[in-house]
Design a protein around this motif. Structure first.
Motif, PDB file in Angstrom:
ATOM      1  N   GLU A   1       0.831  -1.208   0.000  1.00 11.47           N
ATOM      2  CA  GLU A   1       0.000   0.000   0.000  1.00 11.47           C
ATOM      3  C   GLU A   1       0.861   1.252   0.000  1.00 11.47           C
ATOM      4  N   ARG A   2       1.916   1.273   0.803  1.00 18.20           N
ATOM      5  CA  ARG A   2       2.808   2.441   0.843  1.00 18.20           C
ATOM      6  C   ARG A   2       3.452   2.700  -0.513  1.00 18.20           C
ATOM      7  N   MET A   3       3.702   1.628  -1.260  1.00 20.11           N
ATOM      8  CA  MET A   3       4.339   1.761  -2.561  1.00 20.11           C
ATOM      9  C   MET A   3       3.324   1.990  -3.677  1.00 20.11           C
ATOM     10  N   GLY A   4       2.021   1.885  -3.372  1.00 24.10           N
ATOM     11  CA  GLY A   4       0.984   2.127  -4.366  1.00 24.10           C
ATOM     12  C   GLY A   4       0.916   1.063  -5.445  1.00 24.10           C
ATOM     13  N   LEU A   5       1.280  -0.158  -5.118  1.00 25.43           N
ATOM     14  CA  LEU A   5       1.303  -1.240  -6.101  1.00 25.43           C
ATOM     15  C   LEU A   5      -0.077  -1.868  -6.259  1.00 25.43           C
ATOM     16  N   THR A   6      -0.375  -2.283  -7.496  1.00 24.43           N
ATOM     17  CA  THR A   6      -1.670  -2.890  -7.783  1.00 24.43           C
ATOM     18  C   THR A   6      -1.496  -4.140  -8.652  1.00 24.43           C
ATOM     19  N   THR A   7      -2.534  -4.947  -8.672  1.00 22.03           N
ATOM     20  CA  THR A   7      -2.538  -6.169  -9.467  1.00 22.03           C
ATOM     21  C   THR A   7      -2.290  -5.849 -10.935  1.00 22.03           C
ATOM     22  N   GLY A   8      -1.442  -6.650 -11.551  1.00 17.57           N
ATOM     23  CA  GLY A   8      -1.169  -6.498 -12.972  1.00 17.57           C
ATOM     24  C   GLY A   8       0.035  -5.647 -13.306  1.00 17.57           C
ATOM     25  N   GLN A   9       0.581  -4.917 -12.344  1.00 15.65           N
ATOM     26  CA  GLN A   9       1.761  -4.114 -12.632  1.00 15.65           C
ATOM     27  C   GLN A   9       2.981  -5.015 -12.813  1.00 15.65           C
ATOM     28  N   THR A  10       3.900  -4.581 -13.658  1.00 15.24           N
ATOM     29  CA  THR A  10       5.156  -5.300 -13.851  1.00 15.24           C
ATOM     30  C   THR A  10       6.265  -4.551 -13.127  1.00 15.24           C
ATOM     31  N   VAL A  11       7.122  -5.314 -12.450  1.00 13.37           N
ATOM     32  CA  VAL A  11       8.185  -4.732 -11.636  1.00 13.37           C
ATOM     33  C   VAL A  11       9.516  -5.373 -12.013  1.00 13.37           C
ATOM     34  N   ARG A  12      10.463  -4.531 -12.337  1.00 10.47           N
ATOM     35  CA  ARG A  12      11.827  -4.970 -12.645  1.00 10.47           C
ATOM     36  C   ARG A  12      12.688  -4.696 -11.424  1.00 10.47           C
ATOM     37  N   GLU A  13      13.411  -5.704 -10.950  1.00 12.00           N
ATOM     38  CA  GLU A  13      14.230  -5.579  -9.747  1.00 12.00           C
ATOM     39  C   GLU A  13      15.709  -5.490 -10.114  1.00 12.00           C
ATOM     40  N   ILE A  14      16.391  -4.503  -9.535  1.00 11.42           N
ATOM     41  CA  ILE A  14      17.815  -4.296  -9.763  1.00 11.42           C
ATOM     42  C   ILE A  14      18.505  -4.173  -8.405  1.00 11.42           C
ATOM     43  N   GLY A  15      19.664  -4.799  -8.269  1.00  8.30           N
ATOM     44  CA  GLY A  15      20.465  -4.643  -7.055  1.00  8.30           C
ATOM     45  C   GLY A  15      20.167  -5.641  -5.961  1.00  8.30           C
ATOM     46  N   TRP A  16      19.453  -6.728  -6.299  1.00 10.81           N
ATOM     47  CA  TRP A  16      19.187  -7.738  -5.289  1.00 10.81           C
ATOM     48  C   TRP A  16      20.501  -8.280  -4.744  1.00 10.81           C
ATOM     49  N   ASP A  17      20.520  -8.539  -3.441  1.00 11.25           N
ATOM     50  CA  ASP A  17      21.659  -9.171  -2.792  1.00 11.25           C
ATOM     51  C   ASP A  17      21.147  -9.851  -1.530  1.00 11.25           C
ATOM     52  N   GLU A  18      22.038 -10.484  -0.806  1.00 14.59           N
ATOM     53  CA  GLU A  18      21.651 -11.228   0.399  1.00 14.59           C
ATOM     54  C   GLU A  18      21.015 -10.337   1.474  1.00 14.59           C
ATOM     55  N   ASP A  19      21.281  -9.035   1.430  1.00 12.75           N
ATOM     56  CA  ASP A  19      20.754  -8.140   2.467  1.00 12.75           C
ATOM     57  C   ASP A  19      19.370  -7.574   2.145  1.00 12.75           C
ATOM     58  N   THR A  20      18.827  -7.870   0.974  1.00 10.21           N
ATOM     59  CA  THR A  20      17.505  -7.334   0.640  1.00 10.21           C
ATOM     60  C   THR A  20      16.444  -7.985   1.531  1.00 10.21           C
ATOM     61  N   ASP A  21      15.321  -7.322   1.683  1.00  8.74           N
ATOM     62  CA  ASP A  21      14.271  -7.768   2.593  1.00  8.74           C
ATOM     63  C   ASP A  21      13.268  -8.660   1.854  1.00  8.74           C
ATOM     64  N   PRO A  22      13.219  -9.956   2.199  1.00 12.12           N
ATOM     65  CA  PRO A  22      12.278 -10.838   1.510  1.00 12.12           C
ATOM     66  C   PRO A  22      10.817 -10.436   1.716  1.00 12.12           C
ATOM     67  N   ALA A  23      10.497  -9.796   2.832  1.00  7.89           N
ATOM     68  CA  ALA A  23       9.113  -9.369   3.064  1.00  7.89           C
ATOM     69  C   ALA A  23       8.691  -8.294   2.062  1.00  7.89           C
ATOM     70  N   VAL A  24       9.595  -7.389   1.715  1.00  5.64           N
ATOM     71  CA  VAL A  24       9.290  -6.360   0.715  1.00  5.64           C
ATOM     72  C   VAL A  24       9.084  -7.024  -0.644  1.00  5.64           C
ATOM     73  N   ARG A  25       9.970  -7.930  -0.992  1.00  2.00           N
ATOM     74  CA  ARG A  25       9.861  -8.632  -2.278  1.00  2.00           C
ATOM     75  C   ARG A  25       8.546  -9.424  -2.348  1.00  2.00           C
ATOM     76  N   ASP A  26       8.212 -10.140  -1.272  1.00  2.00           N
ATOM     77  CA  ASP A  26       6.967 -10.911  -1.242  1.00  2.00           C
ATOM     78  C   ASP A  26       5.746 -10.006  -1.329  1.00  2.00           C
TER      79      ASP A  26
END
Length: 138
Positions: A13-38
């Motif tokens: 909700e804070r990010m304003g994301l909705t069903t059907g949007q496409t998201v490209r991820e850059i900079g993933w590493d071991e320290d990224t938050d899996p809860a944000v990704r999920d």
């Protein structure tokens, strides 16, 4: 709703994301938050595209840490595949966490890339910065 599900819903909700949007991820590493990704996957109903994807996207999710390089150049690169009305979410470690960047450095990079820093959101151990194209001059 359990605490984890509630937190993921709040992130989306804070990010304003909705069903059907496409998201490209850059900079993933071991320290990224899996809860944000999920949260992003649940909200959009799709897997995150990797940084090598060349399709137009609604959102670029950029995990950025101090020392990762020239943020202005990366923002100019990231804006290329954005659809009209798309946004870049630059996620940086919160203050006090290794890799944190100063707000002034983010503001400078955003201005140098001729983009607009629209909003900021707390996302666990990360701070999300929504970056958009500058609104047209009136």
């Amino acid at each position: 709703m359990d605490e984890e599900a509630g937190r993921m819903t709040a992130y989306a909700e804070r990010m304003g994301l909705t069903t059907g949007q496409t998201v490209r991820e850059i900079g993933w590493d071991e320290d990224t938050d899996p809860a944000v990704r999920d949260a992003i996957r649940r909200a959009t109903g799709a897997e995150l595209l990797d940084e090598d994807s060349e399709v137009a996207v609604d959102v670029v999710l950029y995990w950025w840490r101090n020392g990762d390089g020239d943020l202005a150049n990366e923002l100019m690169y990231a804006v290329g595949p954005l659809s009209d009305g798309g946004a870049i979410w630059v996620l940086t470690p919160r203050a006090g966490i290794p890799g944190h960047i100063l707000a002034s450095d983010l503001a400078e990079a955003t201005a140098d890339a001729d983009l607009h820093h629209a909003t900021t959101a707390a996302l666990g151990a990360w701070t999300g910065h929504r970056i958009t194209r500058r609104p047209p001059a009136s």
